[in-house]
Design an enzyme around this catalytic site. Structure first.
Site, PDB file in Angstrom:
ATOM      1  N   LYS A  24       3.104  -9.548  -0.520  1.00 38.70           N
ATOM      2  CA  LYS A  24       2.469  -9.598  -1.838  1.00 38.70           C
ATOM      3  C   LYS A  24       3.302 -10.484  -2.759  1.00 38.70           C
ATOM      4  CE  LYS A  24       0.695  -6.118  -5.170  1.00 38.70           C
ATOM      5  NZ  LYS A  24       0.570  -4.667  -5.402  1.00 38.70           N
ATOM      6  N   SER A  71      -4.137  -3.118  -6.182  1.00 41.61           N
ATOM      7  CA  SER A  71      -3.805  -4.477  -6.559  1.00 41.61           C
ATOM      8  C   SER A  71      -3.354  -5.342  -5.374  1.00 41.61           C
ATOM      9  CB  SER A  71      -2.696  -4.455  -7.615  1.00 41.61           C
ATOM     10  OG  SER A  71      -1.517  -3.887  -7.073  1.00 41.61           O
ATOM     11  N   SER A 113      -2.302   1.237  -5.053  1.00 43.68           N
ATOM     12  CA  SER A 113      -2.521  -0.178  -4.734  1.00 43.68           C
ATOM     13  C   SER A 113      -2.285  -0.604  -3.294  1.00 43.68           C
ATOM     14  CB  SER A 113      -1.652  -1.058  -5.635  1.00 43.68           C
ATOM     15  OG  SER A 113      -2.280  -1.203  -6.870  1.00 43.68           O
TER      16      SER A 113
HETATM   17  N1  GLN Z   1      -5.119   0.799 -10.005  1.00 45.33           N
HETATM   18  C1  GLN Z   1      -3.927   1.340 -10.570  1.00 45.33           C
HETATM   19  C2  GLN Z   1      -3.564   0.565 -11.827  1.00 45.33           C
HETATM   20  O1  GLN Z   1      -4.275  -0.273 -12.201  1.00 45.33           O
HETATM   21  C3  GLN Z   1      -2.825   1.329  -9.581  1.00 45.33           C
HETATM   22  C4  GLN Z   1      -2.167   0.018  -9.439  1.00 45.33           C
HETATM   23  C5  GLN Z   1      -1.023   0.034  -8.482  1.00 45.33           C
HETATM   24  O2  GLN Z   1      -0.855   0.955  -7.699  1.00 45.33           O
HETATM   25  N2  GLN Z   1      -0.192  -0.984  -8.597  1.00 45.33           N
HETATM   26  O3  GLN Z   1      -2.581   0.812 -12.433  1.00 45.33           O
END
Ligand code: GLN
Length: 483
Positions: free
Chosen positions: A75, A150, A174
């Site tokens: 990532k 994400s 994510s």
């Molecule tokens: N969808 C969650 C957020 O927007 C989790 C994101 C993540 O785990 N980085 O914060």
């Protein structure tokens, strides 16, 4: 492309060279990249150089690392020395870190072949990869659909079977949500299991890196390679790393699985999803598991708690991006404050700004006790819920997501997007390991089953997921629409 362990064995047997495998992976990525756009940066030269290094070691009979020659994506928030590391944001569009993250260093020393940096929601804030400042990534099983977020680029490239291994991060879901959307395995380890050094921070008390892979065995191998104490991360924990591959099982005799009664009502809203999870639990039962009802009475406060703690920590973490030391700078004509203002206005996207504003508000003196401190108290209660539940069961099985992958643009309301994290946030707040394993299909699209375990019991969680995966083999039932 095969799994990582198949590739590793073929290379060790000298059936294929690491260079051949790497070229095949780069070709596979090149074929689908115009439709998926999973990568922000590809690193073909670095990958081929590493592959040749692995081949040279093998030719000389020297020992190689545990992931020798396996194509791996990371990532784009893991610092990789002298390579673009954007975190999906315009504010870091030109950032080339002078050092590598511990995760990257451990991949290098395990002889994995890093092929590129994957797309993501800006600063890991989002559930669809649509918040990337550069472009959205597509779902390899439905090009109109999102890959989840994400860690959407990592999920998409593994889901497309271009590479067998990727590393993502999970703050509130994510890794697990995009894994569910892309028909792959995604593991969020215990908080503190994998070093966060050189991983660009979103919410420091929640962020955790983990594997996103073709199958559970690959997840076990990749976790083994990146996990472990790191003196460079004060929150990394000095607990020995077992060989996660050793305990993988094929049955579940004697395993007590907790089913979260509080989640049953939430998933019942969508009968197709409810049926999928019922079937998944039935498959676990057939493998010999016994079931226990557990409750997580505070899980319903998870979203509210997370969306205070995460923005509060992000508002503090993201204060460093002001155009002074690194990243993009937009000069202001008046003074340095004008420069900060212009840089941050131009550099951050809407969702990031929304979180900074929310978090700054929650941390204001006067509101701090009412919001941040209170959220921390709820977090403690949630941790107690899990402690009580795990007194009666070995692992918990529950939904990973509330829906199959949705179409790009379908969730324009931020709260609708936040609701995607309903089933993943409680484990994040409690700091315990949790994973998504392919669980079947709804409307022809992939959906993951979530399994979670007490802190540092990743081996137990992976063992259960492996038995389920081997018995059901859902991932193999659907082919990507591009390959
Ligand atoms: N969808 C969650 C957020 O927007 C989790 C994101 C993540 O785990 N980085 O914060």
């Amino acid at each position: 492309m095969e799994t990582g362990h198949e590739i590793r064995e073929a290379i060790a047997r000298r059936d294929r060279s690491a260079e051949e495998v790497t070229r095949a992976a780069l070709d596979a990525i090149g074929r689908v990249e115009p439709s998926l756009r999973a990568y922000i940066t590809l690193l073909p030269e670095r990958a081929l150089a590493k592959a040749r290094e692995v081949d040279a070691k093998i030719a000389k009979g020297e020992p190689v690392g545990k992931l020798a020659g396996v194509p791996t994506a990371v990532k784009d928030l893991f610092c990789l020395k002298d390579a673009l590391t954007t975190c999906g944001s315009k504010i870091l569009a030109n950032f080339k870190p002078p050092f590598s993250s511990t995760v990257v260093e451990r991949l290098d020393s395990a002889d994995a072949v890093i092929v590129g940096k994957t797309n993501m929601d800006e600063f890991a804030m989002g559930s669809s990869c649509e918040n990337s400042a550069f472009f959205p990534t597509r779902n390899p099983y439905d090009l109109e659909g999102v890959p989840g977020g994400s860690s959407g680029g990592s999920a998409s490239t593994v889901g497309a079977r271009s590479v067998p291994l990727a590393v993502g991060t999970d703050t509130g879901g994510s890794i697990r949500e995009p894994a569910s959307f892309c028909n792959i395995v995604g593991v969020k380890p215990t908080y503190g299991r994998v070093s966060r050094y050189g991983m660009i921070a979103f919410a420091s008390s929640l962020d955790q890196a983990g594997p996103m892979t073709a199958d559970v065995r690959d997840a076990a191998d990749l976790l083994g390679a990146i996990a472990g104490f790191d003196p460079m991360d004060s929150t990394s924990v000095d607990v020995p790393v077992p060989d996660y591959g050793v305990g993988l099982r094929d049955d579940l005799k004697g395993v007590r699985i907790g089913i979260v009664r509080d989640f049953e009502d939430s998933i019942a809203v969508d009968p197709k999803m409810a049926k999928l999870y019922k079937d998944a639990y039935e498959d676990l039962r057939k493998l010999g598991a016994t079931f226990v009802d557990v409750t997580l009475p505070h899980a319903k406060y998870g979203l509210a708690t997370y969306y205070l703690i995460a923005p509060a920590e992000c508002s503090s973490n993201l204060a460093r991006y002001d155009g002074t030391r690194y990243g993009v700078r937009v000069d202001g004509d008046a003074d340095v404050y004008a420069m900060f203002d212009k840089t941050r206005t131009a550099g951050f996207g809407d969702e990031v700004k929304r979180r900074i504003v929310l978090g700054t508000y929650a941390l204001c003196s006067g509101y701090y006790d009412a919001y941040y401190v209170r959220a921390q108290k709820v977090r403690t209660l949630m941790k107690h819920d899990f402690d009580t539940a795990f007194a009666a069961c070995d692992v918990i099985a529950c939904p990973a997501v509330s829906c199959p992958p949705f179409e790009l643009g379908a969730k324009s309301d931020p709260v609708a997007m936040y609701l995607m994290d309903y089933f993943t946030i409680p484990m994040s707040l409690a700091g315990i390991p949790a994973m998504s394993v392919p669980g079947g299909f709804v409307d022809g699209l992939p959906v993951g089953l979530q399994i979670c375990a007490p802190a540092f019991e990743e081996a137990r969680m992976l063992a259960v997921a492996h038995a389920y995966e081997q018995a059901t083999r859902h991932a193999a039932k659907l082919q990507p629409v591009v390959s």
